[in-house]
Design an enzyme around this catalytic site. Structure first.
Site, PDB file in Angstrom:
ATOM      1  NE  ARG A  65       7.489  -1.137  14.456  1.00  0.00           N
ATOM      2  CZ  ARG A  65       6.301  -1.521  13.969  1.00  0.00           C
ATOM      3  NH1 ARG A  65       6.252  -2.744  13.827  1.00  0.00           N
ATOM      4  NH2 ARG A  65       5.413  -0.629  14.309  1.00  0.00           N
ATOM      5  CG  HIS A 109       4.361  -9.915  -0.793  1.00  0.00           C
ATOM      6  ND1 HIS A 109       4.303 -10.165   0.549  1.00  0.00           N
ATOM      7  CD2 HIS A 109       2.895 -10.362  -1.101  1.00  0.00           C
ATOM      8  CE1 HIS A 109       3.330 -10.749   0.928  1.00  0.00           C
ATOM      9  NE2 HIS A 109       2.420 -11.036  -0.086  1.00  0.00           N
ATOM     10  CD  GLU A 142       2.828   5.865   7.351  1.00  0.00           C
ATOM     11  OE1 GLU A 142       1.895   6.036   8.299  1.00  0.00           O
ATOM     12  OE2 GLU A 142       3.421   7.118   6.911  1.00  0.00           O
ATOM     13  CG  ASP A 145       3.118  -7.156   1.644  1.00  0.00           C
ATOM     14  OD1 ASP A 145       4.114  -6.795   1.661  1.00  0.00           O
ATOM     15  OD2 ASP A 145       2.745  -8.075   2.513  1.00  0.00           O
ATOM     16  CD  GLU A 175      10.365 -13.840  -4.112  1.00  0.00           C
ATOM     17  OE1 GLU A 175       9.124 -13.725  -3.436  1.00  0.00           O
ATOM     18  OE2 GLU A 175      11.317 -14.259  -3.459  1.00  0.00           O
TER      19      GLU A 175
END
Length: 184
Positions: A65, A109, A142, A145, A175
Site C-alpha cells: 500500500r 461519509h 490518520e 472518519d 452528499e
C-alpha cells in the site's frame, strides 16, 4: 486562476459528477485529476467525458500500500492538485499519504460523524435505532472518519424502516449538495 482539485473514486462517481457539474471550469475550481483504485470505475468515464485526466492505482499492481500511495501522491502532485477529495474512494490510505496531503485531504461519509464511522454506517445507524442519519464532509486524518468536520446535514428517517437503498439515495442527495460546497 482557478483552484486545482483532484478527486479519488472507486465506483459510480456520482459525487465526482456533482463537483464537475457545479464547480469544474467555472472559474473557481478545476478538477485536474481523477484517480481510482478500480479500472472499471464509472467515475473514470465521467472524468474523461469532462476532459479530466485519469489514472488507475490498483493495490495489486504495487509491492504494498505504501508504494501505491507514493505513486498516487506523486501523480497528484505532478498535476498540481492543491486539494484531494475522497468521493467514494473505498480503500484506506496510509499515514504517509495522509500527512503528505495534510489539511488538503477531505472525505464525504454517509453518517453524522462522529457517529457511525467506518464501513456500513447506514446499517449501523438503523441497528442502533436512530431517528436521524445524514452526511458529513470532513478533513481526513490518520483515524477512521475522525478528522475535523467541515459540513454536515441531517435527514430524519423512520427508525423502523429497513429500506437501506432508499435511505442511501436520500443521503446521496445530501452528499451531492454538501461536497461541492465544501470544495468551493
Amino acid at each position: 486562476m482557478s483552484f486545482p482539485v483532484a478527486v479519488l473514486v472507486s465506483g459510480e462517481g456520482s459525487n465526482l459528477q456533482a463537483i464537475l457539474d457545479r464547480l469544474h471550469g467555472r472559474g473557481e475550481v478545476d478538477v485536474v485529476a481523477v484517480a481510482s483504485n478500480k479500472p472499471g470505475a464509472r467515475g473514470l468515464e465521467r472524468a474523461r467525458a469532462a476532459g479530466v485526466e485519469t489514472a488507475v492505482f490498483e493495490a495489486a499492481s504495487y509491492a504494498d500500500r505504501g508504494a501505491r500511495d507514493s505513486a498516487l501522491g506523486d501523480w497528484l502532485d505532478e498535476r498540481g492538485a492543491q486539494l484531494v477529495v475522497l468521493a467514494g474512494f473505498m480503500e484506506l490510505l496510509g499515514a504517509p499519504f495522509i500527512r503528505r496531503f495534510g489539511g488538503r485531504l477531505i472525505n464525504v461519509h454517509p453518517s453524522l460523524l462522529p457517529a457511525f464511522p467506518g464501513l456500513r454506517p447506514i446499517e449501523q445507524a438503523l441497528e442502533y435505532g436512530v431517528k436521524q442519519v445524514g452526511a458529513t464532509v470532513h478533513f481526513v486524518d490518520e483515524g477512521v472518519d475522525s478528522g475535523a468536520i467541515i459540513l454536515q446535514e441531517a435527514l430524519a428517517i423512520n427508525p423502523y424502516s429497513r429500506d437501506i437503498a432508499a435511505i442511501k439515495d436520500r443521503i446521496q442527495e445530501i452528499e451531492h449538495r454538501l461536497l461541492p460546497r465544501a470544495v468551493s
